[in-house]
Design an enzyme around this catalytic site. Sequence first.
Site, PDB file in Angstrom:
ATOM      1  N   ASN A 209       0.854  -1.202   0.000  1.00 35.94           N
ATOM      2  CA  ASN A 209       0.000   0.000   0.000  1.00 35.94           C
ATOM      3  C   ASN A 209       0.881   1.241   0.000  1.00 35.94           C
ATOM      4  O   ASN A 209       2.106   1.145  -0.011  1.00 35.94           O
ATOM      5  CB  ASN A 209      -0.956  -0.030   1.200  1.00 35.94           C
ATOM      6  CG  ASN A 209      -0.194  -0.132   2.504  1.00 35.94           C
ATOM      7  OD1 ASN A 209       0.557   0.772   2.868  1.00 35.94           O
ATOM      8  ND2 ASN A 209      -0.361  -1.260   3.195  1.00 35.94           N
ATOM      9  N   ASP A 278      -4.352  -6.599   4.995  1.00 36.98           N
ATOM     10  CA  ASP A 278      -5.389  -7.470   5.549  1.00 36.98           C
ATOM     11  C   ASP A 278      -5.428  -8.820   4.829  1.00 36.98           C
ATOM     12  O   ASP A 278      -5.990  -9.781   5.336  1.00 36.98           O
ATOM     13  CB  ASP A 278      -6.763  -6.799   5.416  1.00 36.98           C
ATOM     14  CG  ASP A 278      -6.880  -5.591   6.340  1.00 36.98           C
ATOM     15  OD1 ASP A 278      -6.369  -5.670   7.474  1.00 36.98           O
ATOM     16  OD2 ASP A 278      -7.453  -4.564   5.926  1.00 36.98           O
ATOM     17  N   LYS A 288       9.212 -16.758 -10.800  1.00 35.57           N
ATOM     18  CA  LYS A 288       8.464 -15.633 -11.361  1.00 35.57           C
ATOM     19  C   LYS A 288       7.268 -16.160 -12.165  1.00 35.57           C
ATOM     20  O   LYS A 288       7.438 -17.070 -12.996  1.00 35.57           O
ATOM     21  CB  LYS A 288       9.396 -14.820 -12.257  1.00 35.57           C
ATOM     22  CG  LYS A 288       8.751 -13.562 -12.779  1.00 35.57           C
ATOM     23  CD  LYS A 288       9.694 -12.784 -13.664  1.00 35.57           C
ATOM     24  CE  LYS A 288       8.923 -11.668 -14.327  1.00 35.57           C
ATOM     25  NZ  LYS A 288       9.528 -11.201 -15.547  1.00 35.57           N
ATOM     26  N   PHE A 322      -4.659   2.928  14.785  1.00 30.75           N
ATOM     27  CA  PHE A 322      -4.914   3.963  13.780  1.00 30.75           C
ATOM     28  C   PHE A 322      -6.044   3.490  12.885  1.00 30.75           C
ATOM     29  O   PHE A 322      -6.240   2.278  12.711  1.00 30.75           O
ATOM     30  CB  PHE A 322      -3.659   4.227  12.932  1.00 30.75           C
ATOM     31  CG  PHE A 322      -2.755   5.270  13.524  1.00 30.75           C
ATOM     32  CD1 PHE A 322      -2.034   5.008  14.670  1.00 30.75           C
ATOM     33  CD2 PHE A 322      -2.642   6.520  12.930  1.00 30.75           C
ATOM     34  CE1 PHE A 322      -1.207   5.971  15.230  1.00 30.75           C
ATOM     35  CE2 PHE A 322      -1.818   7.492  13.474  1.00 30.75           C
ATOM     36  CZ  PHE A 322      -1.101   7.222  14.622  1.00 30.75           C
ATOM     37  N   LYS A 336     -13.906  -0.184  15.321  1.00 34.83           N
ATOM     38  CA  LYS A 336     -12.580  -0.837  15.450  1.00 34.83           C
ATOM     39  C   LYS A 336     -12.064  -0.731  16.890  1.00 34.83           C
ATOM     40  O   LYS A 336     -11.484  -1.674  17.431  1.00 34.83           O
ATOM     41  CB  LYS A 336     -11.552  -0.163  14.532  1.00 34.83           C
ATOM     42  CG  LYS A 336     -11.776  -0.417  13.049  1.00 34.83           C
ATOM     43  CD  LYS A 336     -10.746   0.355  12.216  1.00 34.83           C
ATOM     44  CE  LYS A 336     -11.301   0.649  10.836  1.00 34.83           C
ATOM     45  NZ  LYS A 336     -10.405   1.433   9.997  1.00 34.83           N
ATOM     46  N   LYS A 340     -11.414  -4.261  18.715  1.00 39.73           N
ATOM     47  CA  LYS A 340     -10.034  -4.664  19.005  1.00 39.73           C
ATOM     48  C   LYS A 340      -9.634  -4.382  20.454  1.00 39.73           C
ATOM     49  O   LYS A 340      -8.467  -4.541  20.815  1.00 39.73           O
ATOM     50  CB  LYS A 340      -9.080  -3.935  18.046  1.00 39.73           C
ATOM     51  CG  LYS A 340      -9.381  -4.259  16.569  1.00 39.73           C
ATOM     52  CD  LYS A 340      -8.270  -3.838  15.636  1.00 39.73           C
ATOM     53  CE  LYS A 340      -8.647  -4.150  14.189  1.00 39.73           C
ATOM     54  NZ  LYS A 340      -7.520  -4.181  13.284  1.00 39.73           N
TER      55      LYS A 340
HETATM   56  N1  CTP Z   1      -3.960  -3.747  12.063  1.00 38.59           N
HETATM   57  C1  CTP Z   1      -3.422  -4.840  12.675  1.00 38.59           C
HETATM   58  N2  CTP Z   1      -3.295  -6.028  12.002  1.00 38.59           N
HETATM   59  C2  CTP Z   1      -3.745  -6.143  10.748  1.00 38.59           C
HETATM   60  C3  CTP Z   1      -4.328  -5.023  10.113  1.00 38.59           C
HETATM   61  C4  CTP Z   1      -4.407  -3.832  10.797  1.00 38.59           C
HETATM   62  O1  CTP Z   1      -3.038  -4.740  13.839  1.00 38.59           O
HETATM   63  N3  CTP Z   1      -3.617  -7.295  10.100  1.00 38.59           N
HETATM   64  C5  CTP Z   1      -4.042  -2.489  12.834  1.00 38.59           C
HETATM   65  C6  CTP Z   1      -3.483  -1.279  12.112  1.00 38.59           C
HETATM   66  O2  CTP Z   1      -2.103  -1.082  12.389  1.00 38.59           O
HETATM   67  C7  CTP Z   1      -4.331  -0.149  12.662  1.00 38.59           C
HETATM   68  C8  CTP Z   1      -5.674  -0.806  12.910  1.00 38.59           C
HETATM   69  O3  CTP Z   1      -5.403  -2.182  13.042  1.00 38.59           O
HETATM   70  O4  CTP Z   1      -3.831   0.336  13.896  1.00 38.59           O
HETATM   71  C9  CTP Z   1      -6.591  -0.597  11.750  1.00 38.59           C
HETATM   72  O5  CTP Z   1      -7.717  -1.392  11.899  1.00 38.59           O
HETATM   73  P1  CTP Z   1      -8.326  -2.232  10.684  1.00 38.59           P
HETATM   74  O6  CTP Z   1      -9.637  -2.769  11.125  1.00 38.59           O
HETATM   75  O7  CTP Z   1      -7.382  -3.213  10.184  1.00 38.59           O
HETATM   76  O8  CTP Z   1      -8.480  -1.099   9.663  1.00 38.59           O
HETATM   77  P2  CTP Z   1      -8.718  -1.294   8.161  1.00 38.59           P
HETATM   78  O9  CTP Z   1      -7.974  -2.463   7.607  1.00 38.59           O
HETATM   79  O10 CTP Z   1      -8.439   0.023   7.559  1.00 38.59           O
HETATM   80  O11 CTP Z   1     -10.257  -1.618   8.236  1.00 38.59           O
HETATM   81  P3  CTP Z   1     -11.241  -2.111   7.111  1.00 38.59           P
HETATM   82  O12 CTP Z   1     -10.483  -2.987   6.187  1.00 38.59           O
HETATM   83  O13 CTP Z   1     -12.277  -2.825   7.913  1.00 38.59           O
HETATM   84  O14 CTP Z   1     -11.746  -0.867   6.484  1.00 38.59           O
END
Ligand code: CTP
Length: 398
Positions: A209, A278, A288, A322, A336, A340
Amino acid sequence: MDLQGKCVLLGITGGIAAYKMAGVASALKKRGADVEVIMTRNATQFITPLTFETLTGHKCMVDTFDRDFKFEVTHIELAKKADVILVAPATANVIAKMAHGIADDMLTTTVLAAKCPKLVSPAMNTGMLENPITQDNIRTLEHYGFTIIPSESGVLACHDVGKGRLPADAVLLDYVEQALAPKDLAGLRVTVTAGPTQEAIDPVRCLTNHSTGKMGYAVAHAAALRGASVTLIHGPTALPPVRFAEDVPVTSAQEMYDAVTGHFEDTDILVMAAAVADYRPASVAADKVKKSDGEMSIPLVRTADILGTIGPRKTHQFLCGFSMETRDMVAHSAEKLSRKNLDMIVANNLKDPGAGFGVDTNLVTFLTPDGAVRQLPLMSKEAVAGAILDEILSRRGR
Ligand code: CTP
């Protein structure tokens, strides 16, 4: 860090690197510091007092017996006024004098009289630096509480290659800021994550990203200046390491998960600023992947949710997450926060001008479990980092 209200006294001695101190004086002024400069007579051979007078707006002191001054007894007044003294570049001669209490010019008398933190940045030929006499003098200064800024290696003015270079302006500024910052995080262990993760598709490609890591690095930097013991776990970024912090580079979400969980027990405050993927490819091709004419799709599986896993298990840790959204920011972020089991979440909207990836500013809103929603104005990421740490300190108590 804003240096408004702080007086930084620069002691400039007679080495070729003296000319570089104009940049340091100017940068300190830009951060709001009141900058005073004392030069040794030899330093004025390399750069003139007028340069520093123009940059700082103060008379640059050289001669102890100069009668054209503004203070009663100048070296004592300057010693009292300074919040920190930085002697840079520090020659072997001035280091030797300071180490032995010799006070025979404006700089050495002021240093001897001063009670504030004193930083010394040795810069000289490698042979002079490595001479056991100089090394003993440096150790003596450390023994008396001076902070020594390590010299860097490279091509020296005498064309020798080796140790003895004055570090870059940014390094000197970091040391000054560290000396001046309040130590309200002393004794606390702070883990910060930053940057993107990369999820390999094959040996050549990855899913990632646009995170640059700037926000997380700013939090780690601010926490380290304020006395915390900081670990920065980060994905691939183009940023220089944060000084005074343990640097833990990782690549994938799984590696970040392992690093964070490995540090979690010994962490008091966790700030998860990383943009963790995610999803990752279900499998990584050993070679490759070659293109073909038709469409192609890559099966993805979920990565482990780091905060989602450790949030419910936390004991003494303060967890700050964040949340980056493009709509319904407060509602999504509150969800969130609760899912969490976080103590705070810092939300921003990627569509707000000045917020998000790559830029040096951010527009954030703090959400906490008590239902409070606090929106901050548009600020530099450095200032946002300070505000995050202030909020955490006020909420967790000391
Ligand atoms: N985070 C984490 N582990 C992951 C993904 C994200 O700990 N595998 C943490 C990020 O560092 C951030 C927070 O979770 O502090 C963000 O929450 P998240 O629900 O993952 O946000 P998004 O992915 O942006 O949510 P969504 O895909 O539901 O929009």
